[in-house]
Design a protein around this motif. Structure first.
Motif, PDB file in Angstrom:
ATOM      1  N   LEU A 148       0.868  -1.209   0.225  1.00 31.74           N
ATOM      2  CA  LEU A 148       0.031  -0.025   0.082  1.00 31.74           C
ATOM      3  C   LEU A 148       0.801   1.210  -0.011  1.00 31.74           C
ATOM      4  CD1 LEU A 148      -2.568  -1.122   2.510  1.00 31.74           C
ATOM      5  CD2 LEU A 148      -2.982  -0.616  -0.177  1.00 31.74           C
ATOM      6  N   SER A 149       1.846   1.432   0.978  1.00 36.79           N
ATOM      7  CA  SER A 149       3.011   2.485   0.733  1.00 36.79           C
ATOM      8  C   SER A 149       3.589   2.921  -0.903  1.00 36.79           C
ATOM      9  CB  SER A 149       3.584   2.300   1.681  1.00 36.79           C
ATOM     10  OG  SER A 149       3.626   1.695   2.637  1.00 36.79           O
ATOM     11  N   MET A 150       3.168   1.476  -1.546  1.00 39.34           N
ATOM     12  CA  MET A 150       4.402   1.881  -3.323  1.00 39.34           C
ATOM     13  C   MET A 150       3.697   2.759  -3.621  1.00 39.34           C
ATOM     14  SD  MET A 150       7.277   0.637  -2.859  1.00 39.34           S
ATOM     15  CE  MET A 150       7.242  -0.671  -5.197  1.00 39.34           C
ATOM     16  N   ALA A 151       2.024   1.815  -3.839  1.00 43.96           N
ATOM     17  CA  ALA A 151       1.196   2.760  -4.811  1.00 43.96           C
ATOM     18  C   ALA A 151       1.263   4.131  -5.649  1.00 43.96           C
ATOM     19  CB  ALA A 151      -0.269   2.383  -4.257  1.00 43.96           C
ATOM     20  N   PRO A 152       1.765   4.897  -4.087  1.00 42.71           N
ATOM     21  CA  PRO A 152       0.943   6.647  -4.757  1.00 42.71           C
ATOM     22  C   PRO A 152       2.829   7.238  -4.598  1.00 42.71           C
ATOM     23  CG  PRO A 152       0.932   6.144  -2.684  1.00 42.71           C
ATOM     24  CD  PRO A 152       0.446   4.876  -2.985  1.00 42.71           C
ATOM     25  N   LYS A 153       3.877   6.397  -5.242  1.00 37.87           N
ATOM     26  CA  LYS A 153       5.286   6.342  -5.006  1.00 37.87           C
ATOM     27  C   LYS A 153       5.720   7.877  -6.349  1.00 37.87           C
ATOM     28  CE  LYS A 153       6.800   2.489  -8.106  1.00 37.87           C
ATOM     29  NZ  LYS A 153       6.408   3.439  -9.146  1.00 37.87           N
ATOM     30  N   SER A 154       4.791   7.818  -6.706  1.00 31.82           N
ATOM     31  CA  SER A 154       4.915   8.724  -8.274  1.00 31.82           C
ATOM     32  C   SER A 154       4.372   9.689  -8.057  1.00 31.82           C
ATOM     33  CB  SER A 154       4.068   8.052  -9.259  1.00 31.82           C
ATOM     34  OG  SER A 154       5.495   6.946  -9.956  1.00 31.82           O
ATOM     35  N   ALA A 198      -1.425  14.509  -9.379  1.00 31.14           N
ATOM     36  CA  ALA A 198      -1.635  14.202  -8.040  1.00 31.14           C
ATOM     37  C   ALA A 198      -2.798  14.447  -7.826  1.00 31.14           C
ATOM     38  CB  ALA A 198      -0.702  15.500  -7.186  1.00 31.14           C
ATOM     39  N   VAL A 199      -3.857  14.821  -8.085  1.00 28.86           N
ATOM     40  CA  VAL A 199      -4.993  15.178  -8.175  1.00 28.86           C
ATOM     41  C   VAL A 199      -5.636  13.210  -8.652  1.00 28.86           C
ATOM     42  CG1 VAL A 199      -7.214  16.000  -9.190  1.00 28.86           C
ATOM     43  CG2 VAL A 199      -5.496  17.526  -8.846  1.00 28.86           C
ATOM     44  N   ILE A 250      -7.323  10.419  -6.698  1.00 28.84           N
ATOM     45  CA  ILE A 250      -9.203   9.494  -7.213  1.00 28.84           C
ATOM     46  C   ILE A 250      -9.143   7.838  -6.961  1.00 28.84           C
ATOM     47  CG2 ILE A 250     -11.163  10.188  -8.565  1.00 28.84           C
ATOM     48  CD1 ILE A 250     -10.371  12.820  -8.610  1.00 28.84           C
ATOM     49  N   VAL A 251      -7.989   8.100  -7.759  1.00 26.42           N
ATOM     50  CA  VAL A 251      -7.582   6.587  -9.103  1.00 26.42           C
ATOM     51  C   VAL A 251      -6.647   5.092  -7.577  1.00 26.42           C
ATOM     52  CG1 VAL A 251      -6.661   4.922 -10.170  1.00 26.42           C
ATOM     53  CG2 VAL A 251      -8.222   7.543 -11.289  1.00 26.42           C
ATOM     54  N   VAL A 252      -5.937   5.690  -7.567  1.00 25.55           N
ATOM     55  CA  VAL A 252      -5.236   4.779  -5.956  1.00 25.55           C
ATOM     56  C   VAL A 252      -6.256   3.928  -5.299  1.00 25.55           C
ATOM     57  CG1 VAL A 252      -3.536   4.474  -4.503  1.00 25.55           C
ATOM     58  CG2 VAL A 252      -3.231   5.667  -6.711  1.00 25.55           C
ATOM     59  N   PRO A 253      -7.409   4.797  -4.690  1.00 28.42           N
ATOM     60  CA  PRO A 253      -8.074   4.245  -4.004  1.00 28.42           C
ATOM     61  C   PRO A 253      -9.411   3.112  -4.376  1.00 28.42           C
ATOM     62  CG  PRO A 253      -8.164   6.207  -3.454  1.00 28.42           C
ATOM     63  CD  PRO A 253      -7.235   6.195  -4.654  1.00 28.42           C
ATOM     64  N   TRP A 254      -9.545   3.430  -5.618  1.00 26.21           N
ATOM     65  CA  TRP A 254     -10.361   2.628  -6.785  1.00 26.21           C
ATOM     66  C   TRP A 254      -9.823   1.184  -6.770  1.00 26.21           C
ATOM     67  CZ3 TRP A 254      -9.563   2.014 -11.562  1.00 26.21           C
ATOM     68  CH2 TRP A 254     -10.539   1.100 -12.071  1.00 26.21           C
ATOM     69  N   LEU A 255      -8.226   1.576  -7.396  1.00 24.20           N
ATOM     70  CA  LEU A 255      -7.438   0.065  -7.525  1.00 24.20           C
ATOM     71  C   LEU A 255      -6.806  -0.173  -6.436  1.00 24.20           C
ATOM     72  CD1 LEU A 255      -5.051   1.946 -10.440  1.00 24.20           C
ATOM     73  CD2 LEU A 255      -6.203   0.227 -10.480  1.00 24.20           C
ATOM     74  N   MET A 256      -6.999   0.270  -5.168  1.00 22.74           N
ATOM     75  CA  MET A 256      -6.081  -1.188  -3.616  1.00 22.74           C
ATOM     76  C   MET A 256      -8.310  -1.697  -3.599  1.00 22.74           C
ATOM     77  SD  MET A 256      -3.660  -0.098  -2.963  1.00 22.74           S
ATOM     78  CE  MET A 256      -2.963   0.108  -5.208  1.00 22.74           C
TER      79      MET A 256
END
Length: 241
Positions: free
Chosen positions: A134-140, A225-226, A230-236
């Motif tokens: 989960l920590s890896m997901a928003p790394k970019s 960032a925007v 929005i997308v990452v929580p849905w992807l998880m």
């Protein structure tokens, strides 16, 4: 005599918010000088060098982070105006942006999805814990946004911050080489890719190439960032978290 003068200066600074401001400015100046001396090698990014120097200084002087941040928060506040200032070079490219808004939008959405899902998938294959995945997901995305997303989805914000810096450095180091290998010459395309994949560090590197590349990198960084938030929580949720 000199040592006593230094001691008096340190006592004065340590008792006021000037400590954080002074330490931050000195660390960044040293980092930038090293960056110039290395002929702008992204590995010696002044931001990273300054962070390392600040950590060493705080540990060696037994200065708490709270005491440092009393002054450091003033520089931290300037991150907002500095980010907004990226709109100036972007505004100069507004006519070009109007022509490419559709491919840019598609690239942003797909780029965020591929970046997050591939990071989680690879870390899962390698046996990383759920929290690490989960920590890896928003790394970019840029650090403050990445840490906020990581906290909300159950990751470790501190680990995410480290991953963000590493991602930015790698993107700045290999980005230009990849563009040459792929035969990409359009600065707007390179800028969007750099901002999307390597956030602030990549954007700083892009501005060294051209104002057009830097402007589009700033756009990619801001919009990613925007979209990521929005997308990452849905992807998880798709990944079963």
């Amino acid at each position: 005599m000199f040592e006593s003068d230094v001691a008096r200066i340190w006592v004065y600074l340590s008792a006021s918010p000037l400590l954080g401001i002074t330490m931050t400015l000195v660390a960044y100046i040293i980092g930038y000088r090293l960056y110039v001396y290395s002929k702008y090698n992204p590995i010696f990014n002044p931001l990273v060098t300054a962070v390392v120097l600040l950590i060493g200084a705080l540990l060696s002087t037994n200065t708490s982070y709270e005491a440092y941040f009393e002054g450091g928060q003033f520089i931290h506040f300037l991150l907002g105006p500095a980010t907004v200032a990226l709109a100036i070079p972007l505004y100069k490219q507004i006519s070009r942006l109007k022509k490419v808004w559709l491919p840019v939008s598609i690239t942003l959405i797909l780029g965020v999805m591929i970046s997050a899902s591939s990071a989680v998938a690879i870390s899962r294959i390698l046996g990383a814990s759920i929290q690490t995945q989960l920590s890896m997901a928003p790394k970019s995305v840029t650090t403050p946004v990445a840490m906020g997303i990581s906290e909300k989805i159950g990751g470790l914000p501190s680990l995410t911050a480290v991953l963000v810096v590493i991602t930015g450095i790698l993107g700045a180091v290999i980005g230009s080489h990849l563009f040459r290998l792929m035969g990409i010459k359009d600065d707007s395309i390179k800028g969007i890719a750099m901002g999307l994949a390597a956030h602030g560090i990549g954007t700083a590197s892009a501005f060294r190439v051209s104002s057009e590349m830097g402007a589009f990198a700033g756009l990619g960084m801001a919009l990613s960032a925007v979209v990521t938030s929005i997308v990452v929580p849905w992807l998880m949720g798709i990944f079963g978290f």
